[in-house]
Design a protein around this motif. Structure first.
Motif, PDB file in Angstrom:
ATOM      1  N   VAL A  78       0.833  -1.203   0.000  1.00  0.00           N
ATOM      2  CA  VAL A  78       0.000   0.000   0.000  1.00  0.00           C
ATOM      3  C   VAL A  78       0.865   1.250   0.000  1.00  0.00           C
ATOM      4  N   GLU A  79       1.896   1.268   0.810  1.00  0.00           N
ATOM      5  CA  GLU A  79       2.786   2.429   0.861  1.00  0.00           C
ATOM      6  C   GLU A  79       3.511   2.626  -0.468  1.00  0.00           C
ATOM      7  N   GLN A  80       3.869   1.533  -1.106  1.00  0.00           N
ATOM      8  CA  GLN A  80       4.511   1.658  -2.416  1.00  0.00           C
ATOM      9  C   GLN A  80       3.548   2.254  -3.439  1.00  0.00           C
ATOM     10  N   GLN A  81       2.289   1.832  -3.381  1.00  0.00           N
ATOM     11  CA  GLN A  81       1.295   2.375  -4.302  1.00  0.00           C
ATOM     12  C   GLN A  81       1.031   3.856  -4.040  1.00  0.00           C
ATOM     13  N   LEU A  82       1.141   4.255  -2.775  1.00  0.00           N
ATOM     14  CA  LEU A  82       0.924   5.654  -2.410  1.00  0.00           C
ATOM     15  C   LEU A  82       2.174   6.505  -2.615  1.00  0.00           C
ATOM     16  N   GLY A  83       3.290   5.862  -2.895  1.00  0.00           N
ATOM     17  CA  GLY A  83       4.530   6.597  -3.105  1.00  0.00           C
ATOM     18  C   GLY A  83       5.186   7.087  -1.823  1.00  0.00           C
ATOM     19  N   ILE A  84       4.886   6.455  -0.694  1.00  0.00           N
ATOM     20  CA  ILE A  84       5.471   6.889   0.583  1.00  0.00           C
ATOM     21  C   ILE A  84       6.352   5.805   1.208  1.00  0.00           C
ATOM     22  N   ALA A  85       6.676   4.788   0.427  1.00  0.00           N
ATOM     23  CA  ALA A  85       7.460   3.667   0.956  1.00  0.00           C
ATOM     24  C   ALA A  85       8.949   4.009   0.938  1.00  0.00           C
ATOM     25  N   VAL A  86       9.351   4.882   1.840  1.00  0.00           N
ATOM     26  CA  VAL A  86      10.753   5.310   1.894  1.00  0.00           C
ATOM     27  C   VAL A  86      11.469   4.718   3.115  1.00  0.00           C
ATOM     28  N   GLU A  87      10.774   3.851   3.865  1.00  0.00           N
ATOM     29  CA  GLU A  87      11.376   3.308   5.081  1.00  0.00           C
ATOM     30  C   GLU A  87      12.685   2.575   4.825  1.00  0.00           C
ATOM     31  N   GLU A  88      12.720   1.789   3.764  1.00  0.00           N
ATOM     32  CA  GLU A  88      13.930   1.017   3.474  1.00  0.00           C
ATOM     33  C   GLU A  88      15.111   1.937   3.187  1.00  0.00           C
TER      34      GLU A  88
END
Length: 287
Positions: A78-88
């Motif tokens: 979901v975060e990847q789809q929202l463009g907010i998956a920057v945790e890694e």
């Protein structure tokens, strides 16, 4: 002579019973809602018992590994789809600076408790009229979080399959998360949603910002939860969305306190009525 007469009259009025409508005429529920000066022994016992109960319940929730990992994969997608998956990216960047990541590990392990207890002590000493209501916010926030742990088991990023995230406590051998290293058996590893590091830190930050009188202290109140958010992500203990869950729990806590007291905790009088009256009577130069 006139001043002496005024002082005597004030002290006599302080000893005269209040009108029936002000005390005995109120319902038991109304009296319970009236802020009172907190008692130290009771607060110490209550906080210790509450945290013990919270830890017991949190760790008693079954560690549903399969469901927790499945939920973690879903949140990551979901975060990847929202463009907010920057945790890694944040996790790997911070891990490359040893002194920074070790400092964040200790931040994660200690300030969560130290700052929260410090704010409670400050409220107890300086804002007794607001203490009980603000404490209720914290307790209600933590209570509803337990429901989240039970209904939605979630693995933190560092425990996801695939090894994309780095468990910074394990790699740098620092005492950090209670769910890492030798301490992992003392804590439920799949209770990441909601993040109480965020729930408690935002509670601290809002309380400091709303009630502190020194400008730079108020600024620190806002910086603390923002820095906590960076820490929980950089150490791979939480997703961004775990933080959203923590804020929603805090909103519930404020709603409970507002419903009980009829207003937000910060809008209550700083002193309880009796203490405020005594302070007015015995102010230096008036006694």
């Amino acid at each position: 002579m006139g001043d002496a007469t005024v002082r005597t009259r004030e002290r006599l009025e302080d000893g005269v019973p209040h009108p029936v409508a002000g005390t005995t005429g109120r319902s038991p529920l109304s009296r319970l809602r009236t802020p009172r000066r907190p008692r130290l022994w009771f607060e110490i016992l209550l906080i210790a018992l509450s945290y013990w109960t919270y830890s017991l319940v949190r760790n008693a929730v079954p560690e549903q590994r399969t469901a927790a990992l499945r939920n973690a994969d879903w949140i990551w997608r979901v975060e990847q789809q929202l463009g907010i998956a920057v945790e890694e990216s944040v996790n790997h960047a911070v891990n490359s600076v040893t002194w920074l990541v070790v400092g964040m590990n200790y931040y994660y392990a200690t300030l969560h408790f130290v700052v929260t207890l410090g704010v409670l002590v400050w409220l107890f000493r300086s804002h007794p009229g607001r203490y009980a209501a603000t404490r209720l916010v914290l307790f209600a926030t933590t209570g509803v979080a337990l429901v989240g742990y039970y209904l939605y088991p979630l693995a933190p990023p560092r425990l996801m399959d695939g090894g994309h995230f780095i468990d910074t406590v394990m790699v740098h051998q620092t005492w950090g998360s209670m769910a890492s290293g030798d301490l992992k058996n003392m804590s439920n590893q799949y209770a990441a949603m909601p993040s109480m590091h965020i729930g408690w830190s935002v509670w601290c930050g809002l309380t400091i910002f709303a009630l502190a009188s020194v400008p730079w202290v108020r600024v620190l109140g806002l910086v603390y939860p923002a820095l906590t958010l960076v820490v929980i992500v950089a150490t791979a203990n939480h997703f961004w969305l775990d933080a959203v869950g923590g804020v929603l729990c805090l909103a519930f806590g404020f709603g409970v306190a507002a419903a009980w007291y009829g207003r937000l905790p910060y809008a209550l009088p700083r002193l309880v009525p009796d203490a405020a009256r005594r302070r007015r009577v015995w102010l230096p130069g008036r006694a």
